[in-house]
Write an enzyme that holds these catalytic residues in place. Structure first.
Site, short mmCIF file in Angstrom:
data_model
loop_
_atom_site.label_atom_id
_atom_site.label_comp_id
_atom_site.label_asym_id
_atom_site.label_seq_id
_atom_site.Cartn_x
_atom_site.Cartn_y
_atom_site.Cartn_z
CB SER A 25 31.58 30.79 0.60
OG SER A 25 30.52 29.91 1.44
CE1 TYR A 82 29.64 36.37 2.20
CE2 TYR A 82 28.57 34.11 2.13
CZ TYR A 82 29.80 34.86 2.45
OH TYR A 82 30.92 34.14 2.67
CE LYS A 109 32.68 35.65 0.20
NZ LYS A 109 34.12 36.32 0.47
CG PHE A 151 32.90 22.84 3.12
CD1 PHE A 151 33.98 23.17 2.17
CD2 PHE A 151 31.77 22.41 2.65
CE1 PHE A 151 33.69 22.92 0.67
CE2 PHE A 151 31.56 22.12 1.22
CZ PHE A 151 32.59 22.47 0.44
CG ASN A 204 23.45 36.27 11.53
OD1 ASN A 204 22.15 36.22 11.64
ND2 ASN A 204 24.08 36.94 11.18
CG ASN A 205 27.54 32.14 11.49
OD1 ASN A 205 28.33 33.14 11.52
ND2 ASN A 205 27.30 31.53 10.43
P1 NAD Z 1 34.71 38.59 9.59
O1 NAD Z 1 33.64 39.49 9.45
O2 NAD Z 1 35.11 37.99 11.20
O3 NAD Z 1 36.04 39.22 9.18
C1 NAD Z 1 36.03 40.23 8.19
C2 NAD Z 1 36.70 41.07 8.34
O4 NAD Z 1 36.88 42.07 7.20
C3 NAD Z 1 36.16 41.97 9.66
O5 NAD Z 1 37.17 42.31 10.50
C4 NAD Z 1 35.90 43.25 8.93
O6 NAD Z 1 36.10 44.44 9.74
C5 NAD Z 1 36.59 43.14 7.77
N1 NAD Z 1 35.88 44.05 6.66
C6 NAD Z 1 34.80 43.92 5.83
N2 NAD Z 1 34.80 44.81 4.91
C7 NAD Z 1 35.94 45.61 4.75
C8 NAD Z 1 36.40 46.43 3.81
N3 NAD Z 1 35.59 47.09 2.81
N4 NAD Z 1 37.45 47.02 4.06
C9 NAD Z 1 38.20 46.57 5.29
N5 NAD Z 1 37.97 45.65 6.17
C10 NAD Z 1 36.54 45.10 5.85
O7 NAD Z 1 34.46 37.32 8.87
P2 NAD Z 1 35.35 36.00 8.49
O8 NAD Z 1 34.39 34.71 9.14
O9 NAD Z 1 36.44 36.08 9.10
O10 NAD Z 1 35.29 35.84 7.07
C11 NAD Z 1 36.59 36.10 6.26
C12 NAD Z 1 36.10 35.78 4.81
O11 NAD Z 1 35.79 34.48 4.50
C13 NAD Z 1 35.12 36.52 4.31
O12 NAD Z 1 35.40 36.91 2.97
C14 NAD Z 1 33.93 35.60 4.48
O13 NAD Z 1 32.90 36.10 3.27
C15 NAD Z 1 34.36 34.36 4.00
N6 NAD Z 1 33.98 32.96 4.54
C16 NAD Z 1 33.64 32.98 5.68
C17 NAD Z 1 32.69 31.73 6.22
C18 NAD Z 1 32.37 31.58 7.64
O14 NAD Z 1 31.63 31.07 7.94
N7 NAD Z 1 32.90 32.54 8.61
C19 NAD Z 1 32.55 31.02 5.26
C20 NAD Z 1 32.96 31.16 4.08
C21 NAD Z 1 33.65 32.17 3.71
N1 UFG Z 2 21.27 26.86 12.60
C1 UFG Z 2 20.47 26.76 13.44
N2 UFG Z 2 20.12 27.77 14.56
C2 UFG Z 2 21.05 28.94 14.61
C3 UFG Z 2 21.79 29.19 13.58
C4 UFG Z 2 22.22 28.18 12.62
O1 UFG Z 2 19.76 25.59 13.43
O2 UFG Z 2 20.60 29.60 15.36
C5 UFG Z 2 21.72 25.72 11.49
C6 UFG Z 2 21.41 26.28 9.99
O3 UFG Z 2 20.05 26.20 10.03
C7 UFG Z 2 22.43 25.62 9.44
C8 UFG Z 2 23.49 25.13 10.46
O4 UFG Z 2 22.84 25.63 11.83
O5 UFG Z 2 21.69 24.17 9.08
C9 UFG Z 2 24.92 26.19 10.31
O6 UFG Z 2 24.44 27.47 9.96
P1 UFG Z 2 25.38 28.65 9.87
O7 UFG Z 2 24.66 29.94 10.11
O8 UFG Z 2 26.39 28.42 11.30
O9 UFG Z 2 26.29 28.63 8.60
P2 UFG Z 2 25.77 28.43 7.22
O10 UFG Z 2 26.07 26.86 6.73
O11 UFG Z 2 24.44 28.67 7.08
O12 UFG Z 2 26.63 29.45 6.53
C10 UFG Z 2 27.78 29.46 6.93
C11 UFG Z 2 28.52 30.95 6.65
C12 UFG Z 2 28.26 31.68 5.35
C13 UFG Z 2 29.02 30.82 4.45
C14 UFG Z 2 28.49 29.47 4.62
C15 UFG Z 2 29.43 28.34 3.93
O13 UFG Z 2 27.59 31.96 7.61
O14 UFG Z 2 29.02 32.84 5.25
O15 UFG Z 2 28.63 28.88 5.94
O16 UFG Z 2 30.47 28.68 3.96
F1 UFG Z 2 28.74 31.13 3.16
#
Ligand code: NAD
Ligand code: UFG
Length: 370
Positions: free
Chosen positions: A143, A168, A172, A197, A217-218
């Site tokens: 990430s 978290y 990573k 990103f 959360n996102n």
């Molecule tokens: P997600 O939660 O939608 O997918 C993760 C999947 O892994 C889920 O289906 C969950 O059930 C499964 N899982 C979790 N722990 C497990 C375990 N111990 N054994 C088997 N399955 C398990 O998340 P995502 O957004 O698809 O993220 C995928 C990867 O990318 C993660 O490693 C996350 O940290 C990374 N990542 C995500 C974002 C983002 O913004 N979504 C950004 C940067 C990195």
């Molecule tokens: N935001 C709001 N209101 C909300 C949710 C988010 O204003 O209800 C804002 C946040 O403050 C931030 C932007 O929107 O400025 C993006 O927030 P996200 O929560 O969607 O994403 P982040 O950049 O905080 O984090 C995401 C993933 C993490 C990952 C990171 C970088 O959630 O897992 O991107 O890859 F690590």
């Protein structure tokens, strides 16, 4: 679409043996979209997921899009014995894409130990089992959070890794180090680390997308739910940042673009082009503010997003966007989708979820994760 599916089925039937790829966390948001792209590229995909943040229904979406229902086993990657059994059952796995992880930044601050246990143990188990099962290649989901607030933007892969702002983010960073140390000790294993990103959007068919559990959360799932009236008002976390409009800036990347990068990484690993570990930023190279995202979402979908300015969220980085040049050049990949189309796909997916929920309510049930 139908013709495409038939050709793919024929290809799979007659091609000698497509490379078999294990996707951990393949039922999740990024994993499911990547599975679709891997199948479309001719790979045979097996999925492991413990469904802690996803639903088995995702398999239906994957099948509708690709015409293929991949093997799925409900296994927790922290369970070494179950993983070992899986590798014995499905021999000949060529490479792994390891998505499985817990990913909620805020939750990791409140409950750090499940994050360390889940994210670190899963990776360690997989790395231990790879050589025992003749598997040489692994793609790891990292990430941009590893950069913290970079001193220079756009941020390059060579930027210093600062102290993580959350457990978290720390997992990573540690996972990246574990991969480096493992490969240093065993030069038969090769890895590509992908630093994502901010992935947003859904498959254009709206058969799969992001399924946040409970209150999102996102940003984008919250925007979509606020527009749909499911949430009262989106809170914009912070309007006093040192950015042109005062809100935070991120590099929002289309989920299908992100998924395609995994196919490029996989090809590079399987073609033997990776000497040890390579690390790539996956972003567009463009930063957008929270307020710009809301405005564009409203424009392209012709709908209002009720929102209010709120306090800053603890742990948020002010601004970050990628320099994706290294991935462009080496992976021969670039993010192509326009943010407008991606924001359309967010709304299309939201409407699909609501239609499904309506059908289930009529039938007396609820869809999971909505
Ligand atoms: P997600 O939660 O939608 O997918 C993760 C999947 O892994 C889920 O289906 C969950 O059930 C499964 N899982 C979790 N722990 C497990 C375990 N111990 N054994 C088997 N399955 C398990 O998340 P995502 O957004 O698809 O993220 C995928 C990867 O990318 C993660 O490693 C996350 O940290 C990374 N990542 C995500 C974002 C983002 O913004 N979504 C950004 C940067 C990195
Ligand atoms: N935001 C709001 N209101 C909300 C949710 C988010 O204003 O209800 C804002 C946040 O403050 C931030 C932007 O929107 O400025 C993006 O927030 P996200 O929560 O969607 O994403 P982040 O950049 O905080 O984090 C995401 C993933 C993490 C990952 C990171 C970088 O959630 O897992 O991107 O890859 F690590």
């Amino acid at each position: 679409m139908e013709v495409k599916k038939s050709i793919k089925k024929l290809f799979n039937k007659f091609s000698s043996s497509p490379d078999r790829i294990l996707v951990t966390g393949g039922m999740g948001y990024i994993g499911s979209h990547t599975v679709v792209e891997l199948i479309n590229a001719g790979y045979e995909v097996c999925i492991i997921d413990n469904l802690s943040n996803s639903s088995v229904d995702v398999l239906n979406g994957i099948e509708k899009i690709t015409g293929v229902r991949p093997v799925f086993e409900n296994i927790d990657c922290t369970d070494y014995v179950a993983l070992d059994k899986f590798f014995k059952k499905y021999e000949g796995i060529k490479a792994i894409i390891h998505f499985a992880a817990l990913k909620a930044v805020g939750e990791s601050v409140e409950r750090p130990l499940p994050y360390y246990r889940n994210n670190l143990t899963s990776l360690i188990n997989i790395l231990e089992l790879m050589p025992l099962n003749g598997i040489k290649s692994i793609v790891f989901s990292s990430s941009c959070t590893v950069y913290g607030q970079p001193d220079e933007l756009p941020v390059k892969e060579t930027a210093p890794i600062k102290k993580a702002l959350s457990p978290y983010g720390n997992t990573k960073q540690i996972c990246e180090e574990i991969i480096h140390d493992t490969i240093h000790s065993n030069d038969k294993i090769k890895s590509i680390i992908l630093r994502y990103f901010n992935p947003i959007g859904a498959h254009p068919s709206a058969e799969i997308g992001e399924l946040p559990n409970g209150v999102p959360n996102n940003l984008l799932p919250y925007v979509a739910q606020a527009a749909a009236g499911i949430r009262k008002k989106l809170k914009v976390f912070g309007g006093d940042y040192n950015t042109p409009d005062g809100s935070c800036i991120r590099d929002y990347i289309d989920i299908m673009d992100l998924a395609k990068a995994h196919v490029c990484a996989m090809k590079r690993l399987i073609d033997g082009k990776v000497e040890s570990v390579e690390t790539f930023n996956l972003g567009t190279g463009r930063g957008l503010s929270v307020l710009e995202i809301i405005k564009t979402f409203e424009e392209v979908n012709d709908i209002k997003v009720p929102y209010e300015m709120a306090d800053r969220r603890e742990g948020d980085i002010e601004q970050v966007w990628a320099d994706p040049t290294y991935a462009n050049e080496v992976l021969k990949w670039e993010a192509k989708e326009s943010v407008k189309n991606t924001l359309r796909s967010v709304w299309k997916w939201q409407m699909h979820l609501m239609e499904q929920e309506e059908d289930h309510t009529k039938g007396g049930g609820m869809i999971s994760g909505s």
